[in-house]
Scaffold this active site. Structure first.
Site, PDB file in Angstrom:
ATOM      1  N   SER A 138      -3.717 -10.893  -4.323  1.00  0.00           N
ATOM      2  CA  SER A 138      -2.222 -11.287  -4.988  1.00  0.00           C
ATOM      3  C   SER A 138      -2.368 -12.808  -4.723  1.00  0.00           C
ATOM      4  O   SER A 138      -2.748 -13.343  -3.726  1.00  0.00           O
ATOM      5  CB  SER A 138      -1.076 -10.593  -4.704  1.00  0.00           C
ATOM      6  OG  SER A 138       0.076 -11.223  -5.174  1.00  0.00           O
ATOM      7  N   TYR A 151       3.948  -6.162   1.990  1.00  0.00           N
ATOM      8  CA  TYR A 151       3.017  -6.448   0.503  1.00  0.00           C
ATOM      9  C   TYR A 151       2.165  -7.740   1.199  1.00  0.00           C
ATOM     10  O   TYR A 151       1.025  -7.786   1.027  1.00  0.00           O
ATOM     11  CB  TYR A 151       3.814  -6.542  -0.505  1.00  0.00           C
ATOM     12  CG  TYR A 151       2.953  -6.779  -1.849  1.00  0.00           C
ATOM     13  CD1 TYR A 151       2.457  -6.007  -2.627  1.00  0.00           C
ATOM     14  CD2 TYR A 151       2.856  -8.091  -2.385  1.00  0.00           C
ATOM     15  CE1 TYR A 151       1.983  -5.923  -3.590  1.00  0.00           C
ATOM     16  CE2 TYR A 151       2.101  -8.413  -3.368  1.00  0.00           C
ATOM     17  CZ  TYR A 151       1.661  -7.287  -4.242  1.00  0.00           C
ATOM     18  OH  TYR A 151       0.915  -7.455  -5.343  1.00  0.00           O
TER      19      TYR A 151
HETATM   20  P1  NAD Z   1       0.681  -0.545 -11.448  1.00  0.00           P
HETATM   21  O1  NAD Z   1       1.631   0.318 -10.886  1.00  0.00           O
HETATM   22  O2  NAD Z   1       0.748  -0.585 -13.058  1.00  0.00           O
HETATM   23  O3  NAD Z   1      -0.508   0.584 -11.228  1.00  0.00           O
HETATM   24  C1  NAD Z   1      -0.813   0.890  -9.747  1.00  0.00           C
HETATM   25  C2  NAD Z   1      -1.935   1.695  -9.756  1.00  0.00           C
HETATM   26  O4  NAD Z   1      -2.240   2.365  -8.372  1.00  0.00           O
HETATM   27  C3  NAD Z   1      -1.674   3.149 -10.650  1.00  0.00           C
HETATM   28  O5  NAD Z   1      -2.698   3.434 -11.399  1.00  0.00           O
HETATM   29  C4  NAD Z   1      -1.024   3.959  -9.493  1.00  0.00           C
HETATM   30  O6  NAD Z   1      -1.265   5.465 -10.037  1.00  0.00           O
HETATM   31  C5  NAD Z   1      -2.127   3.782  -8.436  1.00  0.00           C
HETATM   32  N1  NAD Z   1      -1.857   4.188  -7.152  1.00  0.00           N
HETATM   33  C6  NAD Z   1      -0.780   3.980  -6.477  1.00  0.00           C
HETATM   34  N2  NAD Z   1      -0.763   4.511  -5.195  1.00  0.00           N
HETATM   35  C7  NAD Z   1      -1.862   5.428  -5.074  1.00  0.00           C
HETATM   36  C8  NAD Z   1      -2.277   6.274  -4.209  1.00  0.00           C
HETATM   37  N3  NAD Z   1      -1.754   6.491  -3.144  1.00  0.00           N
HETATM   38  N4  NAD Z   1      -3.434   6.769  -4.497  1.00  0.00           N
HETATM   39  C9  NAD Z   1      -4.213   6.548  -5.784  1.00  0.00           C
HETATM   40  N5  NAD Z   1      -3.670   5.881  -6.361  1.00  0.00           N
HETATM   41  C10 NAD Z   1      -2.586   5.239  -6.372  1.00  0.00           C
HETATM   42  O7  NAD Z   1       0.597  -1.989 -10.642  1.00  0.00           O
HETATM   43  P2  NAD Z   1      -0.229  -3.283 -11.171  1.00  0.00           P
HETATM   44  O8  NAD Z   1       0.536  -4.024 -11.506  1.00  0.00           O
HETATM   45  O9  NAD Z   1      -1.181  -2.745 -12.062  1.00  0.00           O
HETATM   46  O10 NAD Z   1      -0.837  -3.224  -9.606  1.00  0.00           O
HETATM   47  C11 NAD Z   1      -2.444  -3.315  -9.446  1.00  0.00           C
HETATM   48  C12 NAD Z   1      -2.789  -4.054  -8.237  1.00  0.00           C
HETATM   49  O11 NAD Z   1      -2.609  -5.535  -8.507  1.00  0.00           O
HETATM   50  C13 NAD Z   1      -2.054  -3.828  -7.184  1.00  0.00           C
HETATM   51  O12 NAD Z   1      -2.864  -3.835  -5.899  1.00  0.00           O
HETATM   52  C14 NAD Z   1      -1.202  -4.967  -6.990  1.00  0.00           C
HETATM   53  O13 NAD Z   1      -0.572  -5.384  -5.739  1.00  0.00           O
HETATM   54  C15 NAD Z   1      -1.962  -5.839  -7.640  1.00  0.00           C
HETATM   55  N6  NAD Z   1      -1.065  -7.349  -8.130  1.00  0.00           N
HETATM   56  C16 NAD Z   1      -0.050  -6.967  -9.058  1.00  0.00           C
HETATM   57  C17 NAD Z   1       0.458  -7.918  -9.605  1.00  0.00           C
HETATM   58  C18 NAD Z   1       1.628  -7.999 -10.680  1.00  0.00           C
HETATM   59  O14 NAD Z   1       2.039  -8.833 -10.902  1.00  0.00           O
HETATM   60  N7  NAD Z   1       1.662  -6.842 -11.599  1.00  0.00           N
HETATM   61  C19 NAD Z   1       0.386  -9.434  -9.265  1.00  0.00           C
HETATM   62  C20 NAD Z   1      -0.572  -9.569  -8.317  1.00  0.00           C
HETATM   63  C21 NAD Z   1      -1.296  -8.494  -7.824  1.00  0.00           C
END
Ligand code: NAD
Length: 256
Positions: A138, A151
Site C-alpha cells: 500500500s 495497517y
Molecule cells: P477487498 O475487501 O475488496 O478484498 C479483500 C479480499 O481479502 C477479499 O477477497 C477477502 O475475502 C479476502 N480476505 C480478507 N480476510 C481474509 C482471510 N482471513 N482469509 C482469506 N481471505 C481473506 O479489499 P481490496 O481493497 O481489494 O484489498 C486488497 C489488498 O489491497 C489488501 O491487502 C489491501 O490492504 C490492499 N490495498 C487496498 C487499497 C485500496 O484502496 N482498496 C489500497 C492499497 C492497498
C-alpha cells in the site's frame, strides 16, 4: 501454461488482478477469498476466458489451510509459478481505542499469511529456478496516516519482507516485489469511507476529497486494471532483474 495463486481474489484488487491474468490465457488461476460466491467467480472466469481455475476458501489466519491450498494448487496444476499476497483488511481507530483483536487480525492477514504462503511455494520455485512473489502492500507501506496503526505497521512490514525475499530468491530466479497502491475503490475502501467519517467527524464526501484523494496529486482512484497490468509485467520473464522494489501506484502521493 504457468500457474498463479492470488489470495483475496474473490473481491476488489485481487479479482482485478485475476482478470488481467485470465485475459492473457497463459495462466491457470488459483483464486481464494472469504466471499461465498468465490467458487462461482472462479467458474465464470474459466468459462469467459477458456482457462483452468480452482477456488480455495483457505483462511489467511490458518497456516495449515494455507499450506493445503498450495498443495492442492501443485497437485492440480503441477506448480505455483506466481504468488500474489493480496488478501488484506483494514481497521481505522485512534490508538487508545484500537481493539487488540483487530491488531492481531490485521498483522495475521496482511503480513503473517504472506510469510506462510511464501514459505510454502518456495521449494517448488527454487526447484524450477523460476518464481515470482508479488505482495500487494500500500502507499501505507511507505508512509503513515493517523488512525491506522496496525495497517501501516503490517504494510511497512511487508515492504521489509519483500526486500528480504528478493535477496534470498536471487540465486534461484525468484523475484519478490511489492505494489503500493493509493486509494482503489473496492469494498475495503467503501467501508473505510464510513469509518473515516466517524474518526475525522466529516461527511463521507468530505472524507473522499479531504482525507483520501487529498493526499494524491492525481485526484482519481487507482484502477484495478492498472494494478493487474503491473502485476503481469512483474510476473513476466522480462522482469527478472526487477526485484526487491516497492512500486507506488498512488497518484504521486509518495512524491511529496
Ligand atoms: P477487498 O475487501 O475488496 O478484498 C479483500 C479480499 O481479502 C477479499 O477477497 C477477502 O475475502 C479476502 N480476505 C480478507 N480476510 C481474509 C482471510 N482471513 N482469509 C482469506 N481471505 C481473506 O479489499 P481490496 O481493497 O481489494 O484489498 C486488497 C489488498 O489491497 C489488501 O491487502 C489491501 O490492504 C490492499 N490495498 C487496498 C487499497 C485500496 O484502496 N482498496 C489500497 C492499497 C492497498
Amino acid at each position: 501454461m504457468k500457474t498463479i495463486l492470488i489470495t483475496g481474489s474473490s473481491s476488489g484488487i485481487g479479482l482485478g488482478i485475476a482478470r488481467e491474468f485470465a485475459k492473457t490465457k497463459q495462466y491457470n488461476l488459483v483464486l481464494n477469498g472469504l466471499e461465498a460466491n468465490g467458487p462461482q467467480i472462479a467458474a465464470d472466469l474459466a468459462k469467459e476466458f477458456g482457462i483452468k481455475t480452482i477456488f480455495s476458501p483457505a483462511n489467511m489466519l490458518k497456516p495449515a489451510e494455507l499450506r493445503d491450498m498450495v498443495k492442492t494448487a501443485v497437485d492440480t496444476f503441477g506448480s505455483v509459478d506466481v504468488l500474489v499476497n493480496n488478501a488484506g483488511i483494514q481497521h481505522v481507530s485512534p490508538i487508545e481505542d484500537f481493539p487488540d483483536e483487530k491488531w492481531d487480525a490485521i498483522i495475521g492477514i496482511n503480513l503473517t499469511s504472506a510469510f506462510h504462503l511464501s514459505k510454502a511455494v518456495w521449494p517448488g520455485m527454487k526447484a524450477k529456478k523460476f518464481g515470482r512473489i508479488i505482495n500487494i502492500a500500500s502507499a501505507h507501506g511507505l508512509v503513515a496516516s493517523e488512525f491506522k496503526s496496525a495497517y501501516v505497521a503490517s504494510k511497512h512490514g511487508i515492504v521489509g519482507f519483500t526486500k528480504t525475499l528478493a535477496l534470498e530468491g536471487a540465486p534461484y530466479g525468484i523475484t519478490c516485489n511489492a505494489i503500493c497502491p493509493g486509494y482503489v475503490k473496492t469494498p475495503l475502501v467503501e467501508k473505510q469511507i464510513a469509518d473515516q467519517a466517524k474518526a475525522h467527524q466529516l461527511s463521507e464526501s468530505e472524507v473522499i476529497s479531504k482525507v483520501m484523494l487529498y493526499k494524491q496529486a492525481v485526484k482519481e482512484f487507482v484502477s484495478v486494471e492498472s494494478l493487474g497490468q503491473l502485476a503481469l509485467f512483474l510476473a513476466s520473464e522480462q522482469a527478472n532483474t526487477l526485484t526487491g522494489a516497492s512500486i507506488p501506484v498512488d497518484g504521486g502521493w509518495n512524491a511529496q
